[in-house]
Design an enzyme around this catalytic site. Structure first.
Site, PDB file in Angstrom:
ATOM      1  N   SER A  32      36.995  24.128 -13.526  1.00 58.73           N
ATOM      2  CA  SER A  32      37.919  24.532 -14.586  1.00 58.73           C
ATOM      3  C   SER A  32      37.595  23.670 -15.798  1.00 58.73           C
ATOM      4  O   SER A  32      36.879  22.664 -15.686  1.00 58.73           O
ATOM      5  CB  SER A  32      39.349  24.273 -14.100  1.00 58.73           C
ATOM      6  OG  SER A  32      40.215  23.929 -15.147  1.00 58.73           O
ATOM      7  N   TYR A  68      46.088  19.029 -10.242  1.00 57.29           N
ATOM      8  CA  TYR A  68      45.084  20.076 -10.469  1.00 57.29           C
ATOM      9  C   TYR A  68      43.836  19.493 -11.147  1.00 57.29           C
ATOM     10  O   TYR A  68      42.707  19.746 -10.732  1.00 57.29           O
ATOM     11  CB  TYR A  68      45.694  21.186 -11.334  1.00 57.29           C
ATOM     12  CG  TYR A  68      44.769  22.374 -11.492  1.00 57.29           C
ATOM     13  CD1 TYR A  68      44.617  23.294 -10.466  1.00 57.29           C
ATOM     14  CD2 TYR A  68      44.045  22.565 -12.667  1.00 57.29           C
ATOM     15  CE1 TYR A  68      43.765  24.377 -10.598  1.00 57.29           C
ATOM     16  CE2 TYR A  68      43.192  23.638 -12.815  1.00 57.29           C
ATOM     17  CZ  TYR A  68      43.055  24.552 -11.773  1.00 57.29           C
ATOM     18  OH  TYR A  68      42.189  25.615 -11.913  1.00 57.29           O
TER      19      TYR A  68
HETATM   20  N1  LIG Z   1      43.067  31.611 -14.125  1.00 59.88           N
HETATM   21  C1  LIG Z   1      42.459  30.669 -14.815  1.00 59.88           C
HETATM   22  O1  LIG Z   1      42.553  30.609 -16.041  1.00 59.88           O
HETATM   23  C2  LIG Z   1      41.577  29.673 -14.090  1.00 59.88           C
HETATM   24  C3  LIG Z   1      40.814  28.816 -14.873  1.00 59.88           C
HETATM   25  C4  LIG Z   1      39.972  27.908 -14.256  1.00 59.88           C
HETATM   26  C5  LIG Z   1      39.895  27.861 -12.876  1.00 59.88           C
HETATM   27  N2  LIG Z   1      40.645  28.693 -12.128  1.00 59.88           N
HETATM   28  C6  LIG Z   1      40.495  28.611 -10.677  1.00 59.88           C
HETATM   29  O2  LIG Z   1      39.930  29.827 -10.230  1.00 59.88           O
HETATM   30  C7  LIG Z   1      40.417  30.142  -8.930  1.00 59.88           C
HETATM   31  C8  LIG Z   1      41.114  31.488  -8.952  1.00 59.88           C
HETATM   32  O3  LIG Z   1      42.179  31.409  -9.872  1.00 59.88           O
HETATM   33  P1  LIG Z   1      43.172  32.613 -10.162  1.00 59.88           P
HETATM   34  O4  LIG Z   1      43.739  32.356 -11.490  1.00 59.88           O
HETATM   35  O5  LIG Z   1      42.518  33.876  -9.843  1.00 59.88           O
HETATM   36  O6  LIG Z   1      44.323  32.268  -9.076  1.00 59.88           O
HETATM   37  P2  LIG Z   1      45.285  33.244  -8.260  1.00 59.88           P
HETATM   38  O7  LIG Z   1      45.472  34.520  -8.991  1.00 59.88           O
HETATM   39  O8  LIG Z   1      46.468  32.427  -7.903  1.00 59.88           O
HETATM   40  O9  LIG Z   1      44.424  33.530  -6.924  1.00 59.88           O
HETATM   41  C9  LIG Z   1      44.174  32.479  -6.049  1.00 59.88           C
HETATM   42  C10 LIG Z   1      43.378  32.982  -4.861  1.00 59.88           C
HETATM   43  O10 LIG Z   1      43.171  31.856  -3.986  1.00 59.88           O
HETATM   44  C11 LIG Z   1      43.604  32.186  -2.689  1.00 59.88           C
HETATM   45  N3  LIG Z   1      44.204  31.037  -2.007  1.00 59.88           N
HETATM   46  C12 LIG Z   1      45.202  30.230  -2.456  1.00 59.88           C
HETATM   47  N4  LIG Z   1      45.492  29.298  -1.515  1.00 59.88           N
HETATM   48  C13 LIG Z   1      44.669  29.544  -0.452  1.00 59.88           C
HETATM   49  C14 LIG Z   1      44.491  28.957   0.822  1.00 59.88           C
HETATM   50  N5  LIG Z   1      45.236  27.915   1.234  1.00 59.88           N
HETATM   51  N6  LIG Z   1      43.544  29.447   1.638  1.00 59.88           N
HETATM   52  C15 LIG Z   1      42.796  30.496   1.258  1.00 59.88           C
HETATM   53  N7  LIG Z   1      42.919  31.136   0.070  1.00 59.88           N
HETATM   54  C16 LIG Z   1      43.847  30.648  -0.773  1.00 59.88           C
HETATM   55  C17 LIG Z   1      44.622  33.316  -2.850  1.00 59.88           C
HETATM   56  O11 LIG Z   1      44.535  34.129  -1.697  1.00 59.88           O
HETATM   57  P3  LIG Z   1      45.786  34.505  -0.748  1.00 59.88           P
HETATM   58  O12 LIG Z   1      47.042  34.064  -1.411  1.00 59.88           O
HETATM   59  O13 LIG Z   1      45.682  35.990  -0.631  1.00 59.88           O
HETATM   60  O14 LIG Z   1      45.475  33.798   0.527  1.00 59.88           O
HETATM   61  C18 LIG Z   1      44.109  34.048  -4.079  1.00 59.88           C
HETATM   62  O15 LIG Z   1      43.216  35.067  -3.728  1.00 59.88           O
HETATM   63  C19 LIG Z   1      41.368  29.010  -8.548  1.00 59.88           C
HETATM   64  O16 LIG Z   1      40.652  28.069  -7.785  1.00 59.88           O
HETATM   65  C20 LIG Z   1      41.772  28.449  -9.895  1.00 59.88           C
HETATM   66  O17 LIG Z   1      42.202  27.133  -9.806  1.00 59.88           O
HETATM   67  C21 LIG Z   1      41.500  29.608 -12.701  1.00 59.88           C
END
Ligand SMILES: NC(=O)c1ccc[n+]([C@@H]2O[C@H](COP(=O)([O-])OP(=O)(O)OC[C@H]3O[C@@H](n4cnc5c(N)ncnc54)[C@H](OP(=O)(O)O)[C@@H]3O)[C@@H](O)[C@H]2O)c1
Length: 266
Positions: A146, A159
């Site tokens: 990130s 985080y």
């Molecule tokens: N959105 C942003 O702007 C952003 C920016 C930088 C980095 N990121 C990173 O990119 C990744 C995806 O982000 P997102 O925004 O798409 O988040 P999100 O919409 O909350 O999706 C998170 C995903 O991670 C899975 N997950 C969460 N806890 C888990 C666990 N204990 N075991 C297995 N799977 C788990 C969830 O699957 P289930 O709940 O179905 O198990 C879901 O598919 C994350 O690592 C986040 O920190 C996001």
């Protein structure tokens, strides 16, 4: 004809956390480049629609249950993935979570939830999958970081620690596994609207504040990540390892104005 440097035909990509959000963006981009897919969620039923969408592209797709906070779940997912496809060429360590709180309010459990999921989980998924990659002498591991891998944000203590750790872990694993033909890189998105941060985007004042600080003047959109994920997953990045690639519209430059605004001049 597709460019062989970016062609993933015949390759298998495991993307963790594909029930929603960025995980689906990454999986879709890899499938469009030709990859077959392994999708994961803690609840298999949440993958059904997306699995159907990916199959409609003509890809082989297997959906598996995975909780990255559970060691046994990681081991059985990796074993099932290998049984299904024989070889996993690409791993995207995307599953993650966040707790937004002022640092003084963060609890022991908040800390453990975020660090266990984002950092420990990514390490042990990589370890489980790397064993097969080492056997085959080939692998592309992409850890999702990130902008907080390189910058500090108020309200994101655990985080930011997890994402800084992912960047360092990426360098360490790259050093460990390079001799086996495995590259390990970190793809670090900036601000993309997903379920994880939707509440932030409901605040117009905050969006204005954010956009002011992004040199490209908008938050990220789903396909803004396509080029970077395919690059790091493909032949084109064969001599790149241990690196962090920020796809953030430039916000990590710390873009603050160093001139007075027109308003201030008056
Ligand atoms: N959105 C942003 O702007 C952003 C920016 C930088 C980095 N990121 C990173 O990119 C990744 C995806 O982000 P997102 O925004 O798409 O988040 P999100 O919409 O909350 O999706 C998170 C995903 O991670 C899975 N997950 C969460 N806890 C888990 C666990 N204990 N075991 C297995 N799977 C788990 C969830 O699957 P289930 O709940 O179905 O198990 C879901 O598919 C994350 O690592 C986040 O920190 C996001």
């Amino acid at each position: 004809m597709s460019n062989p440097l970016f062609d993933l035909t015949g390759q298998v990509a495991l993307v963790t956390g594909t029930s929603r959000g960025l995980g689906q963006y990454f999986a879709r981009a890899l499938a469009n480049a030709g990859a077959d897919l392994i999708l994961t969620s803690r609840k298999l039923e949440t993958l059904a629609l997306f699995e159907a969408e990916m199959k409609a592209l003509g890809r082989c797709v297997v959906s598996l249950e995975l909780d990255v906070r559970d060691e046994a779940s990681i081991r059985s997912m990796a074993a099932e993935a290998e049984t299904a496809f024989g070889q996993i060429h690409i791993l995207v360590n995307n599953a993650g979570c966040n707790v937004r709180k002022p640092a003084v309010d963060v609890t022991w459990d908040d800390w453990n939830l975020v660090l266990d999921t984002n950092l420990r989980g990514s390490f042990f998924v990589a370890q489980s999958v790397a064993r097969g990659m080492i056997h085959h002498g080939y692998g592309r591991i992409i850890n999702i970081g990130s902008v907080t891998s390189v910058a500090g944000y108020a309200g994101l203590g655990p985080y930011t620690a997890s994402r800084g750790g992912i960047r360092q872990l990426t360098m360490s694993l790259a050093a460990d596994w390079g001799k086996h033909g495995i590259t390990v890189n970190c793809l670090a998105p900036g601000w993309f609207k997903t379920a994880q941060n939707r509440v932030m985007y409901e605040d117009e004042g905050w969006v204005e504040y954010l956009v002011e600080r992004i040199p490209l003047k908008r938050p990220g959109q789903p396909n803004d990540l396509d080029g970077a994920i395919v690059f790091l997953a493909s032949e084109s990045s064969r001599y790149v390892t241990g690196q962090t690639l920020l796809v953030d519209g430039g916000i990590s430059t710390g873009a603050l104005r160093a001139t007075v605004s027109q308003k201030e001049k008056k």
